[in-house]
Scaffold this motif. Structure first.
Motif, PDB file in Angstrom:
ATOM      1  N   GLY A   1     -88.127  14.689   5.993  1.00 14.31           N
ATOM      2  CA  GLY A   1     -87.315  15.460   5.077  1.00 14.31           C
ATOM      3  C   GLY A   1     -87.772  16.896   4.959  1.00 14.31           C
TER       4      GLY A   1
ATOM      5  N   PRO B   1     -89.401  18.814   2.768  1.00 12.26           N
ATOM      6  CA  PRO B   1     -88.928  19.534   1.586  1.00 12.26           C
ATOM      7  C   PRO B   1     -89.719  20.817   1.351  1.00 12.26           C
ATOM      8  CG  PRO B   1     -90.374  17.767   0.923  1.00 12.26           C
ATOM      9  CD  PRO B   1     -90.176  17.612   2.403  1.00 12.26           C
TER      10      PRO B   1
ATOM     11  N   PRO C   1     -80.010  18.787  -0.291  1.00  5.09           N
ATOM     12  CA  PRO C   1     -80.688  19.552   0.763  1.00  5.09           C
ATOM     13  C   PRO C   1     -81.212  20.909   0.295  1.00  5.09           C
ATOM     14  CG  PRO C   1     -78.312  19.450   1.150  1.00  5.09           C
ATOM     15  CD  PRO C   1     -78.611  18.483   0.055  1.00  5.09           C
ATOM     16  N   ASP C   2     -82.529  21.069   0.400  1.00  6.35           N
ATOM     17  CA  ASP C   2     -83.245  22.290   0.013  1.00  6.35           C
ATOM     18  C   ASP C   2     -82.969  22.739  -1.416  1.00  6.35           C
ATOM     19  OD1 ASP C   2     -84.760  22.479   2.244  1.00  6.35           O
ATOM     20  OD2 ASP C   2     -83.831  24.283   3.035  1.00  6.35           O
TER      21      ASP C   2
ATOM     22  N   GLN D   1     -83.896  14.927  -0.057  1.00  9.26           N
ATOM     23  CA  GLN D   1     -83.348  15.999   0.768  1.00  9.26           C
ATOM     24  C   GLN D   1     -81.950  15.656   1.278  1.00  9.26           C
ATOM     25  OE1 GLN D   1     -84.405  19.080   0.628  1.00  9.26           O
ATOM     26  NE2 GLN D   1     -85.412  19.397   2.591  1.00  9.26           N
TER      27      GLN D   1
ATOM     28  N   ALA E   1     -89.127  11.847  -0.363  1.00 10.95           N
ATOM     29  CA  ALA E   1     -88.626  13.194  -0.080  1.00 10.95           C
ATOM     30  C   ALA E   1     -87.406  13.192   0.835  1.00 10.95           C
ATOM     31  CB  ALA E   1     -89.738  14.042   0.535  1.00 10.95           C
TER      32      ALA E   1
ATOM     33  N   ARG F   1     -93.319  24.239   3.684  1.00 12.47           N
ATOM     34  CA  ARG F   1     -92.741  22.907   3.821  1.00 12.47           C
ATOM     35  C   ARG F   1     -93.842  21.848   3.775  1.00 12.47           C
ATOM     36  NH1 ARG F   1     -87.008  22.921   3.717  1.00 12.47           N
ATOM     37  NH2 ARG F   1     -86.299  24.884   4.632  1.00 12.47           N
TER      38      ARG F   1
END
Length: 501
Positions: free
Chosen positions: A79, A81, A36-37, A32, A28, A74
């Motif tokens: 990370g 995620p 990112p996201d 990320q 993860a 989350r």
């Protein structure tokens, strides 16, 4: 070609059951860092049990109106995620219609289903519905149409892949089998998997072993996905023979070094773990000497496939060879759902711990010392681990071990073992000992393990430190930064095929 969005699903998202949890949770951070996201994991919602690894955050995607009830938050791993947890109970009444649809469009044979097939398939179907809902939401609020891939892990989530492929053909699809169901079943039923490998036919063996539906859904997913992957060359060979589909790319499993403490923190946590392990051993009735060798094995309760049987037999041989060393050996068998009796074999003390994920409520005094500790909190305190698997497509437990500087013994029938051998590891001095294992050399493996345990018990401090450094060096070679590029290639393959549609 790299995706704007990555939707990935597994039964082990925020649900630690086995090695796939380690694959996803350690990967993860790398995902990320590059996306990112824009990475969303989809997993089953088991309420308070899921909350061990999941933290709800209602501010994430708050304007999205999902097609079914979900919890968004989350995943509590490096990370952090985005994770979407969902239930699937309401689909039970639609099961027959869903299975008929899967047969009509993808050839999935669900008629022989039993056990966990229904639960897994309906979860996968529900995950596909939620993925479609989120994808259409993002498309509506984007200037252009974002490129997207859906990655389904193992047969349990194959219905998510089928759903997305049918309803959102613009999305690229990936399917990863971490171990073929039929290969695992052949091995687990005591049949010689390797001596007669070329003679096995997957469909025939599935009928013989009673796993027609699970084999069918896995095989259909492998043939349907835009990109079909597996974790090692060993399993790639299985896929070609038993699923009648060559993988598009092998995606080896790495490890995230962020899980491993550094410097003084490492030393403190190792000392704490050793103290706790000794406390547990003493409560179980072991008379601990001043400097015992702490040896461990862990994983799912698959006695043959995970090599638990040969490990326990090797301990008896260790007792017989114990005159080679005066050092006490305490072996910890950390397998979920076992009782915690302690037995004596020669000079070896064995403590069974029903342990793999954090214990929140200890039910007896023996387990009280472990309350709130993770598996890694204990692993760091071991001196040596043994994972002599008969069937192990990759093998996260030995990789986790060396990441925490604990030398390990594994076999040539594991993906990790064969990879470690290519990195120059062969004996325990190298951090990883790879014992040759076949269908017919069980006794030799048991004695080889016993000999290595006794030899390691007699190592000088300098020799131990050298082996521990070598173990850590092997782990760094398996860092995700070295293995994640294979996923970039897999995403490209999937998006290219989706674009052609």
């Amino acid at each position: 070609m790299q995706p704007d969005l990555i939707f990935e699903t597994s039964w082990e998202v925020c649900n630690k059951v086995g090695g796939i949890y380690a694959v996803l949770s350690t990967r993860a951070a790398s995902m990320q860092a590059e996306h990112p996201d824009r990475v969303v994991f989809f997993g089953p919602d088991f309420g308070s049990h899921s909350d061990i690894w999941f933290e709800e955050d209602k501010s994430i995607l708050r304007s999205w109106k999902p097609c079914r009830p979900v919890r968004i938050g989350r995943w509590k791993v490096p990370g952090n995620p985005i994770a979407v947890l969902l239930r699937w109970d309401d689909l039970e009444t639609q099961k027959n219609d869903i299975y008929a649809w899967a047969w009509q469009h993808f050839g999935v044979q669900s008629h022989a289903a039993y056990g966990d097939y229904d639960e897994s398939s309906l979860f996968g179907y529900a995950a596909g519905q939620v993925m479609e809902s989120l994808y259409r939401y993002v498309c509506k609020h984007s200037k252009g149409i974002p490129s997207c891939v859906v990655h389904a892990n193992e047969w349990q989530t194959a219905f998510a892949l089928f759903y997305v492929r049918f309803h959102c053909p613009k999305i690229g699809t990936l399917f990863t089998t971490h171990a073929t169901g039929i290969g695992r079943s052949i091995a687990g039923n005591g049949k010689p998997l390797y001596d007669y490998f070329e003679g096995y036919h997957g469909d025939q063996m599935a009928a013989e072993l009673g796993i027609v539906s699970k084999h069918s859904v896995e095989k259909c997913a492998a043939h349907t996905a835009d990109c079909f992957t597996t974790v090692s060359d060993i399993t790639a060979r299985e896929c070609k023979q038993l699923l009648e589909k060559e993988v598009d790319i092998v995606t080896p499993n790495g490890f995230e070094q962020g899980f491993v403490p550094k410097g003084l923190s490492f030393q403190r946590r190792r000392k704490t773990a050793q103290q706790v392990l000794l406390q547990v051993a003493e409560k179980a009735g072991v008379e601990c000497t001043k400097d015992p060798l702490l040896v461990g094995i862990s994983g799912r309760k698959e006695w043959k496939n995970k090599g638990i049987d040969v490990f326990l037999d090797s301990l008896q041989r260790t007792g017989e060879l114990a005159n080679a060393t005066s050092r006490q050996v305490i072996a910890f068998v950390m397998i979920p759902y076992l009782d915690e009796p302690k037995c004596h074999w020669g000079k070896v003390d064995v403590v069974f711990l029903p342990y793999y994920f954090p214990i929140e409520h200890a039910e007896n005094t023996i387990m009280e010392s472990l309350k709130g500790m993770s598996y890694f909190d204990l692993l760091i305190g071991l001196d040596l681990t043994v994972f002599p698997s008969y069937y192990e497509p990759w093998g996260y437990t030995p990789l986790e071990s060396v990441a925490f500087h604990v030398p390990t013994i594994t076999t040539s029938l594991t993906g990790f073992g064969t990879w470690a051998a290519t990195q120059g590891a062969s004996i325990i001095d190298d951090g990883v000992e790879v014992i040759a294992r076949t269908d017919s050399n069980y006794e030799e493996v048991a004695y080889a393990i016993a000999a290595t345990v006794c030899r390691y018990a007699s190592f000088t401090d300098d020799a131990v430190e050298k082996a521990r450094k070598a173990a850590s060096a092997i782990a760094h070679k398996a860092d995700w930064k070295h293995f994640f590029p294979a996923y970039r290639k897999a995403y490209t393959i999937a998006l290219t095929k989706a674009q052609s549609r």
